[in-house]
Design an enzyme around this catalytic site. Structure first.
Site, short mmCIF file in Angstrom:
data_model
loop_
_atom_site.label_atom_id
_atom_site.label_comp_id
_atom_site.label_asym_id
_atom_site.label_seq_id
_atom_site.Cartn_x
_atom_site.Cartn_y
_atom_site.Cartn_z
N ALA A 137 13.00 22.51 38.68
CA ALA A 137 14.38 23.03 37.96
C ALA A 137 14.07 24.30 37.23
CB ALA A 137 14.88 22.05 37.16
N TYR A 138 12.87 24.53 36.61
CA TYR A 138 12.78 25.70 35.87
C TYR A 138 12.53 26.95 36.78
CZ TYR A 138 9.96 29.18 33.17
OH TYR A 138 9.53 30.45 32.57
#
Length: 232
Positions: A137-138
Site C-alpha cells: 500500500a505504501y
C-alpha cells in the site's frame, strides 16, 4: 522574488532538517504538520497545524496562505506515513500521499504562478518505481504521487517546474536493532546511513534548476544495482 515555501511534514526528522536549511538559506518556510513543535526552531519557520488527510484542514491551510502570503516560491510534499498493509491503512496513505498533494497543487497553483519561477517537489520513495512486497500500500500510493508529477508538470509549464525525489534509506529508526541496521545497509552499494543531506541537496538543486521538469531524482545509494536483492 517571493521566498515563501510550503513544506508538509516538517516537524521532525528529514522534514525538520529540510525546513531549517531552507530557513537558513533565506526562505520563509510554512511548516504544515499534524503536530506543532513547542517553539519554532527558526524565526522564518511558520508553523501551521494541519492533518492533511482531512479536507477541512487542507482548506484552512489554503485560506491561511491566501490571506497571509502574496505568492509561493515552492511546495514540497514531504508529509508521509509508512504503515503496514491493510485496507484502512491504504485509505489513510492514499489521502496523505495522493489526495492531499493533488488538492494543494490544484488550489495553490495560482499562487505559484506569481513568481517568475516556482517549483513543486513530490518526495516519493525508492519503492515508487520498484514496488515492495512487504509494504504494498505504501509503495502504491507513493507511485501515484510520482505519477502525478508528470501530469502537473505538463499542466503548469513553463513557469512552474514539477519534479520528484525518490529517496531510499536516509535515517534508520532509533529503535532499529544492529542486525536490522546491517541487513538494511547491505541492500545498497553505498553502505552507510547518509542522513537528511542527500534529500536536502536534491531539493536545493531543483530550486535552482531551470531546465528540469517532469523528472525524478533517485537517491538510493545504488540499491537498484544490487543483484539478487528482492524488494522490501
Amino acid at each position: 522574488m517571493n521566498k515563501t515555501i510550503l513544506v508538509t511534514g516538517a516537524s521532525q526528522r528529514v522534514g525538520l532538517e529540510l525546513a531549517l536549511q531552507l530557513a537558513q538559506a533565506g526562505y520563509t518556510v510554512i511548516s504544515a504538520s499534524r503536530t506543532l513543535m513547542p517553539t519554532s526552531p527558526h524565526p522564518d519557520i511558520l508553523q501551521f497545524q494541519a492533518d492533511l488527510t482531512l479536507e477541512q484542514d487542507r482548506l484552512a491551510l489554503i485560506e491561511y496562505i491566501a490571506s497571509n502570503h502574496g505568492g509561493l516560491r515552492a511546495i514540497i510534499h514531504n508529509a508521509s506515513l509508512w504503515l503496514d498493509d491493510s485496507l484502512e491503512n491504504l485509505n489513510i496513505m492514499f489521502k496523505l500521499h495522493v489526495e492531499a498533494p493533488y488538492h494543494l497543487n490544484q488550489a495553490l497553483g495560482q499562487y505559484l504562478a506569481r513568481p517568475e519561477k516556482a517549483d513543486i517537489i513530490h518526495i516519493c520513495d525508492d519503492t515508487s518505481s520498484r514496488g515492495s512486497k512487504s509494504h504494498i500500500a505504501y509503495a502504491a500510493t507513493k507511485a501515484a504521487l510520482q505519477n502525478m508529477v508528470l501530469s502537473f508538470a505538463e499542466k503548469y509549464a513553463p513557469n512552474i517546474r514539477v519534479n520528484a525525489i525518490l529517496p531510499g534509506l536516509l535515517i534508520l529508526k532509533p529503535d532499529s536493532t544492529e542486525d536490522y541496521r546491517q541487513q538494511t545497509l547491505k541492500k545498497a552499494l553505498l553502505q552507510f546511513e547518509p542522513g537528511a543531506a542527500p534529500l536536502i541537496e536534491a531539493v536545493f538543486y531543483l530550486l535552482e534548476a531551470r531546465y528540469t521538469t517532469g523528472n525524478s531524482i533517485v537517491i538510493n545509494g545504488g540499491r537498484h544495482l544490487k543483484k539478487g536483492m528482492s524488494s522490501e
